[in-house]
Design a protein around this motif. Structure first.
Motif, PDB file in Angstrom:
ATOM      1  N   ARG A 133       5.828   8.077  -5.096  1.00  0.00           N
ATOM      2  CA  ARG A 133       4.440   7.626  -5.293  1.00  0.00           C
ATOM      3  C   ARG A 133       3.521   8.808  -5.553  1.00  0.00           C
ATOM      4  O   ARG A 133       2.610   8.744  -6.385  1.00  0.00           O
ATOM      5  CB  ARG A 133       3.970   6.837  -4.063  1.00  0.00           C
ATOM      6  CG  ARG A 133       2.573   6.223  -4.232  1.00  0.00           C
ATOM      7  CD  ARG A 133       2.154   5.489  -2.968  1.00  0.00           C
ATOM      8  NE  ARG A 133       2.937   4.303  -2.715  1.00  0.00           N
ATOM      9  CZ  ARG A 133       2.649   3.089  -3.181  1.00  0.00           C
ATOM     10  NH1 ARG A 133       1.585   2.903  -3.942  1.00  0.00           N
ATOM     11  NH2 ARG A 133       3.424   2.059  -2.884  1.00  0.00           N
ATOM     12  N   PRO A 180      -1.946   0.200   3.520  1.00  0.00           N
ATOM     13  CA  PRO A 180      -1.947  -0.734   2.387  1.00  0.00           C
ATOM     14  C   PRO A 180      -3.374  -1.128   2.021  1.00  0.00           C
ATOM     15  O   PRO A 180      -4.217  -1.346   2.901  1.00  0.00           O
ATOM     16  CB  PRO A 180      -1.153  -1.934   2.917  1.00  0.00           C
ATOM     17  CG  PRO A 180      -1.286  -1.854   4.402  1.00  0.00           C
ATOM     18  CD  PRO A 180      -1.388  -0.399   4.745  1.00  0.00           C
ATOM     19  N   LYS A 183      -7.019  -6.874  -0.404  1.00  0.00           N
ATOM     20  CA  LYS A 183      -7.083  -7.584  -1.679  1.00  0.00           C
ATOM     21  C   LYS A 183      -8.304  -7.160  -2.476  1.00  0.00           C
ATOM     22  O   LYS A 183      -8.229  -6.983  -3.702  1.00  0.00           O
ATOM     23  CB  LYS A 183      -7.121  -9.094  -1.426  1.00  0.00           C
ATOM     24  CG  LYS A 183      -5.800  -9.677  -0.939  1.00  0.00           C
ATOM     25  CD  LYS A 183      -5.887 -11.182  -0.813  1.00  0.00           C
ATOM     26  CE  LYS A 183      -4.553 -11.781  -0.361  1.00  0.00           C
ATOM     27  NZ  LYS A 183      -4.620 -13.254  -0.236  1.00  0.00           N
ATOM     28  N   LYS A 186      -7.654  -3.765  -3.968  1.00  0.00           N
ATOM     29  CA  LYS A 186      -6.729  -3.840  -5.095  1.00  0.00           C
ATOM     30  C   LYS A 186      -7.425  -4.377  -6.338  1.00  0.00           C
ATOM     31  O   LYS A 186      -7.196  -3.892  -7.453  1.00  0.00           O
ATOM     32  CB  LYS A 186      -5.531  -4.716  -4.729  1.00  0.00           C
ATOM     33  CG  LYS A 186      -4.599  -4.099  -3.709  1.00  0.00           C
ATOM     34  CD  LYS A 186      -3.365  -4.952  -3.481  1.00  0.00           C
ATOM     35  CE  LYS A 186      -2.439  -4.906  -4.663  1.00  0.00           C
ATOM     36  NZ  LYS A 186      -1.130  -5.548  -4.373  1.00  0.00           N
ATOM     37  N   ASP A 244       1.337  -2.112  -7.356  1.00  0.00           N
ATOM     38  CA  ASP A 244       1.889  -3.367  -6.842  1.00  0.00           C
ATOM     39  C   ASP A 244       3.078  -3.154  -5.910  1.00  0.00           C
ATOM     40  O   ASP A 244       3.704  -4.119  -5.466  1.00  0.00           O
ATOM     41  CB  ASP A 244       2.315  -4.265  -8.012  1.00  0.00           C
ATOM     42  CG  ASP A 244       1.111  -4.813  -8.766  1.00  0.00           C
ATOM     43  OD1 ASP A 244       0.061  -5.008  -8.117  1.00  0.00           O
ATOM     44  OD2 ASP A 244       1.220  -5.022  -9.985  1.00  0.00           O
ATOM     45  N   LYS A 245       3.396  -1.903  -5.641  1.00  0.00           N
ATOM     46  CA  LYS A 245       4.512  -1.607  -4.741  1.00  0.00           C
ATOM     47  C   LYS A 245       3.973  -1.267  -3.359  1.00  0.00           C
ATOM     48  O   LYS A 245       3.025  -0.501  -3.216  1.00  0.00           O
ATOM     49  CB  LYS A 245       5.329  -0.425  -5.288  1.00  0.00           C
ATOM     50  CG  LYS A 245       5.936  -0.697  -6.658  1.00  0.00           C
ATOM     51  CD  LYS A 245       6.690   0.519  -7.175  1.00  0.00           C
ATOM     52  CE  LYS A 245       7.240   0.262  -8.575  1.00  0.00           C
ATOM     53  NZ  LYS A 245       7.943   1.461  -9.109  1.00  0.00           N
ATOM     54  N   GLU A 246       4.572  -1.856  -2.371  1.00  0.00           N
ATOM     55  CA  GLU A 246       4.113  -1.622  -1.007  1.00  0.00           C
ATOM     56  C   GLU A 246       4.324  -0.171  -0.601  1.00  0.00           C
ATOM     57  O   GLU A 246       5.325   0.450  -0.959  1.00  0.00           O
ATOM     58  CB  GLU A 246       4.870  -2.529  -0.029  1.00  0.00           C
ATOM     59  CG  GLU A 246       4.430  -3.971  -0.063  1.00  0.00           C
ATOM     60  CD  GLU A 246       4.995  -4.758   1.115  1.00  0.00           C
ATOM     61  OE1 GLU A 246       5.477  -4.122   2.065  1.00  0.00           O
ATOM     62  OE2 GLU A 246       4.948  -5.988   1.060  1.00  0.00           O
ATOM     63  N   LYS A 247       3.355   0.342   0.139  1.00  0.00           N
ATOM     64  CA  LYS A 247       3.513   1.685   0.677  1.00  0.00           C
ATOM     65  C   LYS A 247       4.501   1.659   1.843  1.00  0.00           C
ATOM     66  O   LYS A 247       4.718   0.612   2.468  1.00  0.00           O
ATOM     67  CB  LYS A 247       2.164   2.220   1.169  1.00  0.00           C
ATOM     68  CG  LYS A 247       1.176   2.512   0.053  1.00  0.00           C
ATOM     69  CD  LYS A 247      -0.107   3.115   0.602  1.00  0.00           C
ATOM     70  CE  LYS A 247      -1.071   3.473  -0.518  1.00  0.00           C
ATOM     71  NZ  LYS A 247      -2.332   4.077   0.009  1.00  0.00           N
ATOM     72  N   ARG A 249       5.994   2.138   5.500  1.00  0.00           N
ATOM     73  CA  ARG A 249       5.426   1.902   6.827  1.00  0.00           C
ATOM     74  C   ARG A 249       6.216   2.718   7.842  1.00  0.00           C
ATOM     75  O   ARG A 249       7.242   2.271   8.363  1.00  0.00           O
ATOM     76  CB  ARG A 249       5.472   0.415   7.165  1.00  0.00           C
ATOM     77  CG  ARG A 249       4.636  -0.435   6.220  1.00  0.00           C
ATOM     78  CD  ARG A 249       4.599  -1.893   6.640  1.00  0.00           C
ATOM     79  NE  ARG A 249       3.805  -2.696   5.729  1.00  0.00           N
ATOM     80  CZ  ARG A 249       3.579  -3.991   5.881  1.00  0.00           C
ATOM     81  NH1 ARG A 249       4.112  -4.632   6.922  1.00  0.00           N
ATOM     82  NH2 ARG A 249       2.844  -4.658   5.011  1.00  0.00           N
TER      83      ARG A 249
END
Length: 440
Positions: A133, A180, A183, A186, A244-247, A249
């Motif tokens: 990332r 994250p 909404k 984003k 759109d990719k989750e960070k 955790r």
């Protein structure tokens, strides 16, 4: 001579079949030949560069004997538990160092009064950061760049010699790496992406029309400008691709509190002990989660700071470096430097506690630290150490006495070689790799 060789297969090689593209797994043929001869496959390499401004008390940093069983001097005693996982390099030299301008050439080889070139970490980011990332992570005890002053806050410079800003607040860094977005955030970011792309498109069109009317010298300037625009486009494309990719955790058990801002710029209730732990742990977390594979950290800048009230020193660190051979000044310098090495030891312990591949995260990370000066503001006899990287082919020797005035760039070349990063044939003032570190 550059020992790094091209991999037999690109790590991004794809198989085509039935109209689909299928990514290959990580194969030995994808490894650079400089590490291919190792007995077992390596995991993803990491690279870290760390800067301790204003040097150290070399009288209590430099070992008096050599080899794996060398006697640890006072400042290095916190590292006893890591014997065999680091090497102290005596005799290193920074051609344009000395004084308080050494941060500039530290990773670029270019003095402060010249146009900077690409830094070592950004060479590494180009090779190692394509699948993460964040291609690289810039951290510092001072925020921003500090560019133009002696209190430079960053080690990182892009291909155009522009400094990349560093962050000094661990809570900001943590949010950037792991929090994250909501909404609403984003949606706002998606709108900002479209707006920035439109602006870049217009800029490119106008610049292309203008270039046809320019002379040769101005065209070269415009080529540099186009490079900067392309770099912005690539950054934008990267952010869109990752949006759109989750960070990751990370597991935060036994780690500090990243929920509250903490910055050396706001000294009220500031604890360097807590701060240092948060910053080093962030590098470990970023490496562990593969959020980045390249990190730089200005642990101590030139001139400003470097000592804290909790240490009960009589003077600031810079004043102590003008020690005048006063025993108290030298004693307090050694006390401060030992604290820094205690923090470094804990960082190594943290990396060593994280299993990875056929070893630990420390085994797959090449970590180098030094300074822009030695004791007495000299450009030689720098406090230099390389740690980790056992599975990358770094063979630690405890204490190695290099020939006098061995370029510090030889260490950077060695670290790049071991992590499989291509190195330009002409690289700073380097005369080659540190053979003692790579010859079994």
């Amino acid at each position: 001579m550059n020992r790094a060789k091209k991999a037999l297969l690109s790590r991004r090689t794809m198989l085509k079949g039935a109209g689909a593209l299928v990514a290959l797994p990580y194969l030995e043929a994808m490894m650079p030949s400089s590490v291919y001869a190792l007995p077992t496959p390596v995991a993803t390499p990491r690279l870290g560069m760390f800067y301790f401004g204003m040097g150290m008390n070399m009288r209590q940093f430099t070992p008096t004997d050599f080899g794996p069983q060398f006697t640890l001097p006072r400042i290095l005693q916190p590292l006893e538990e890591h014997r065999g996982q680091f090497t102290v390099l005596s005799g290193t030299y920074l051609q344009h160092g000395g004084g308080h301008q050494g941060t500039y050439p530290f990773a670029t080889g270019v003095p402060m009064d010249k146009k900077q070139g690409v830094s070592v970490d950004q060479l590494a980011a180009e090779a190692l950061g394509q699948d993460t990332r964040f291609p690289s992570l810039q951290m510092s005890v001072k925020n921003g760049t500090g560019f133009g002053s002696q209190v430079l806050a960053t080690l990182a410079f892009n291909r155009q010699g522009a400094p990349l800003a560093a962050e000094n607040d661990p809570s900001v860094l943590f949010d950037r790496l792991f929090r994250p977005p909501s909404k609403a955030e984003k949606a706002a970011e998606a709108g900002a992406f479209r707006h920035r792309q439109s602006i870049l498109d217009l800029v490119q069109e106008d610049a292309a029309r203008l270039q046809k009317r320019l002379g040769q010298a101005d065209r070269r300037q415009m080529d540099q400008y186009f490079y900067s625009v392309r770099e912005l486009e690539q950054q934008l494309e990267r952010r869109i691709a990752w949006s759109d990719k989750e960070k990751a955790r990370p597991e935060l058990a036994e780690l500090g509190d990243y929920s509250q801002p903490i910055s050396p710029d706001q000294p009220e209730d500031f604890s360097y002990e807590a701060y240092s732990r948060l910053m080093y742990d962030l590098i470990a977390l970023a490496f562990q989660t593969d959020s980045t594979r390249v990190a730089t950290y200005v642990v101590r800048t030139e001139l400003k700071g470097g000592s804290y009230p909790e240490w009960s020193l009589s003077r600031d660190y810079h004043s102590l470096t003008h020690h005048g051979n006063n025993p108290q000044n030298l004693e307090e310098l050694a006390r401060a430097d030992t604290i820094y090495m205690r923090h470094w030891s804990r960082f190594l312990s943290r990396l060593r506690s994280i299993p990875e591949g056929d070893g630990t995260l420390l085994d797959h990370a090449a970590l180098g630290f030094s300074s822009g000066m030695g004791i007495g503001h000299s450009r030689d006899q720098l406090p230099t150490m390389v740690s980790g990287g056992a599975r990358l082919g770094l063979h630690h020797q405890g204490h190695v006495g290099l020939p006098p005035n061995t370029p510090l760039a030889n260490l950077w070349r060695t670290m790049l070689d071991r992590t499989g990063v291509p190195v330009p044939e002409t690289f700073h003032d380097s005369t080659g790799v540190v053979k003692e570190l790579i010859d079994a």
